[in-house]
Design an enzyme around this catalytic site. Structure first.
Site, PDB file in Angstrom:
ATOM      1  N   ASN A 109       0.919  -1.142   0.068  1.00  0.00           N
ATOM      2  CA  ASN A 109      -0.108  -0.089  -0.060  1.00  0.00           C
ATOM      3  C   ASN A 109       1.052   1.223   0.134  1.00  0.00           C
ATOM      4  O   ASN A 109       2.067   1.299   0.627  1.00  0.00           O
ATOM      5  CB  ASN A 109      -0.742   0.144   1.408  1.00  0.00           C
ATOM      6  CG  ASN A 109      -0.305   0.908   2.432  1.00  0.00           C
ATOM      7  OD1 ASN A 109      -0.350   1.932   2.481  1.00  0.00           O
ATOM      8  ND2 ASN A 109       0.310  -0.056   3.382  1.00  0.00           N
ATOM      9  N   PHE A 113      -1.810   8.310   4.170  1.00  0.00           N
ATOM     10  CA  PHE A 113      -2.218   8.661   5.415  1.00  0.00           C
ATOM     11  C   PHE A 113      -3.872   9.573   4.790  1.00  0.00           C
ATOM     12  O   PHE A 113      -4.039  10.680   5.278  1.00  0.00           O
ATOM     13  CB  PHE A 113      -1.739   9.787   6.170  1.00  0.00           C
ATOM     14  CG  PHE A 113      -0.446   9.210   7.105  1.00  0.00           C
ATOM     15  CD1 PHE A 113      -0.622   7.918   7.141  1.00  0.00           C
ATOM     16  CD2 PHE A 113       0.420  10.222   7.603  1.00  0.00           C
ATOM     17  CE1 PHE A 113       0.554   7.362   7.971  1.00  0.00           C
ATOM     18  CE2 PHE A 113       1.317   9.595   8.403  1.00  0.00           C
ATOM     19  CZ  PHE A 113       1.378   8.321   8.667  1.00  0.00           C
ATOM     20  N   SER A 173       5.587   5.063   8.927  1.00  0.00           N
ATOM     21  CA  SER A 173       5.073   4.654   7.446  1.00  0.00           C
ATOM     22  C   SER A 173       5.807   5.261   6.349  1.00  0.00           C
ATOM     23  O   SER A 173       6.633   6.287   6.416  1.00  0.00           O
ATOM     24  CB  SER A 173       3.608   5.705   7.542  1.00  0.00           C
ATOM     25  OG  SER A 173       3.349   5.550   6.048  1.00  0.00           O
ATOM     26  N   ASN A 175       5.025   5.917   3.440  1.00  0.00           N
ATOM     27  CA  ASN A 175       4.312   6.571   2.385  1.00  0.00           C
ATOM     28  C   ASN A 175       4.044   8.236   2.636  1.00  0.00           C
ATOM     29  O   ASN A 175       3.391   8.735   1.634  1.00  0.00           O
ATOM     30  CB  ASN A 175       2.960   5.987   2.391  1.00  0.00           C
ATOM     31  CG  ASN A 175       3.092   4.453   1.977  1.00  0.00           C
ATOM     32  OD1 ASN A 175       3.831   4.094   1.187  1.00  0.00           O
ATOM     33  ND2 ASN A 175       2.427   3.723   2.877  1.00  0.00           N
ATOM     34  N   THR A 176       4.496   8.693   3.788  1.00  0.00           N
ATOM     35  CA  THR A 176       4.700  10.145   3.855  1.00  0.00           C
ATOM     36  C   THR A 176       6.075  10.710   3.834  1.00  0.00           C
ATOM     37  O   THR A 176       7.038  10.060   4.351  1.00  0.00           O
ATOM     38  CB  THR A 176       3.943  10.502   5.085  1.00  0.00           C
ATOM     39  OG1 THR A 176       2.592  10.110   5.103  1.00  0.00           O
ATOM     40  CG2 THR A 176       4.410  12.042   5.358  1.00  0.00           C
ATOM     41  N   LYS A 215       5.312   3.782  17.250  1.00  0.00           N
ATOM     42  CA  LYS A 215       5.302   2.851  16.185  1.00  0.00           C
ATOM     43  C   LYS A 215       6.354   2.842  15.416  1.00  0.00           C
ATOM     44  O   LYS A 215       6.614   3.976  14.533  1.00  0.00           O
ATOM     45  CB  LYS A 215       3.884   2.647  15.348  1.00  0.00           C
ATOM     46  CG  LYS A 215       3.833   1.660  14.468  1.00  0.00           C
ATOM     47  CD  LYS A 215       2.377   1.541  13.781  1.00  0.00           C
ATOM     48  CE  LYS A 215       2.271   0.166  12.855  1.00  0.00           C
ATOM     49  NZ  LYS A 215       0.940   0.087  12.489  1.00  0.00           N
ATOM     50  N   ASN A 244       5.786  -1.378  11.484  1.00  0.00           N
ATOM     51  CA  ASN A 244       5.009  -0.842  10.355  1.00  0.00           C
ATOM     52  C   ASN A 244       5.155  -1.790   9.124  1.00  0.00           C
ATOM     53  O   ASN A 244       5.852  -2.783   9.178  1.00  0.00           O
ATOM     54  CB  ASN A 244       5.309   0.557  10.111  1.00  0.00           C
ATOM     55  CG  ASN A 244       3.977   1.371   9.675  1.00  0.00           C
ATOM     56  OD1 ASN A 244       3.271   0.753   8.686  1.00  0.00           O
ATOM     57  ND2 ASN A 244       3.915   2.568  10.153  1.00  0.00           N
TER      58      ASN A 244
END
Length: 348
Positions: A109, A113, A173, A175-176, A215, A244
């Site tokens: 994925n 966010f 994450s 993805n940021t 996390k 994560n």
């Protein structure tokens, strides 16, 4: 059995469409009383000052806006974590951004966010009937410079504080942009110091202590894990979630979608996440609890996380591939193991 029959139909749909339809079906089933929330016989455990009726939780990411808490609770979770939520609403990355790799029971994925913002999440939480342990996972908006990320975390911390059982600080994450930079020693030291100070102020203001959890990523080197562990202890953080999603493509290199950008979860993540838990457990020496997540697809995977040092576990991809029955299946096995340990301790 029912989920096994329906899964081919679900998997024939685009993943985000399937996600939405599945939640709609779950909400309908819950309203019609199709779920029977029989609790799994289990010795409750007190962790971070909270009472968990069983050790199986929902990982953040499935219900980003806290829209389906009551329906999820009916599946038998011992705790639920919602989010990741940011101060302002944001659409996330362009679609497609969610990819199944069924040959490896994996998911990639790059959601970014996507959420409706902290205000909307809190409004949803206020309408829930669920009275169990609720974690709220917080992050920064994609367009907030990393040097100002602390402001976003503080905004979410202050607004979520009174409604959460615990708050998770998501710094892992993939993805940021630049988010994982916050795991570096200097940045993390400063971030944790500020968050801890505000936690103490909020506890006084609300007459309620809400634990802080961090996390972390699975892609850390051993010295980095040790450094993070030291900082968690230094700032008296209440818990840590490991891990994560991973940027690694080990185990899926030749499969369709393997080249897609984003974080990989599911079976290929399992051993990597477990190794991080084991290293954390060694470094922390029981100073704070570990919540284990990453590639838990069955009871054996959950048991591995507990044996590596986790006090609780969370699932996400396992729900997609195995179905809702996985929650109770794992809870029953872990709770029976607790009972056996208690019997041995009693004899001793």
């Amino acid at each position: 059995m029912l989920y096994s029959l329906l899964r081919p139909l679900v998997f024939a749909l685009e993943p985000e469409t399937a996600h939405r339809i599945a939640f709609n079906a779950m909400e309908t089933a819950n309203r019609l009383g199709f779920y029977h929330a029989h609790s799994v016989p289990c010795q409750s455990r007190s962790i971070m000052g909270l009472t968990f009726p069983n050790p199986v939780g929902l990982a953040a990411g499935l219900d980003k806006n806290g829209e389906h808490i009551d329906a999820l609770a009916a599946l038998g979770f011992g705790f639920i974590e919602i989010g990741t939520v940011t101060p302002r609403p944001q659409p996330g990355n362009p679609r497609p951004r969610l990819f199944r790799i069924p040959q490896a029971s994996a998911i990639i994925n790059r959601m970014g966010f996507n959420n409706n913002g902290i205000e909307r999440l809190i409004a949803n939480v206020k309408t829930m009937s669920y009275k169990g342990v609720l974690g709220i996972n917080i992050g920064k908006n994609f367009d907030t410079p990393v040097e100002k990320a602390v402001d976003d975390y503080l905004t979410c911390l202050r607004k979520a504080y009174r409604y959460a059982s615990y708050i998770t600080v998501n710094i892992s994450s993939p993805n940021t942009p630049n988010l994982r930079q916050l795991q570096q020693a200097t940045e993390l030291d400063s971030l944790l110091a500020t968050l801890k100070l505000n936690q103490q102020r909020l506890a006084d203001e609300h007459g309620k202590y809400t634990p802080l959890v961090v996390k972390i990523a699975p892609d850390l080197e051993l010295p980095e894990i040790d450094s993070i562990a030291a900082l968690l202890m230094k700032h008296r953080i209440d818990g840590v979630i490991a891990t994560n999603t991973t940027l690694s493509r080990a185990g899926v290199e030749t499969l369709p979608h393997a080249r897609e950008a984003g974080g990989l979860s599911g079976t290929p993540l399992a051993k990597r996440a477990t190794s991080v838990i084991a290293r954390l457990h060694h470094a922390l020496q029981g100073a704070l609890p570990i919540i284990g997540v990453g590639g838990i697809m069955d009871t054996a995977g959950a048991t591995e996380k507990i044996e590596a040092g986790a006090s609780l576990i969370q699932i996400y991809s396992g729900l997609v591939y195995r179905g809702p029955h996985l929650v109770r299946e794992i809870a029953q096995v872990l709770c029976k193991a607790d009972g056996r340990r208690a019997d041995v301790a009693g004899v001793a």
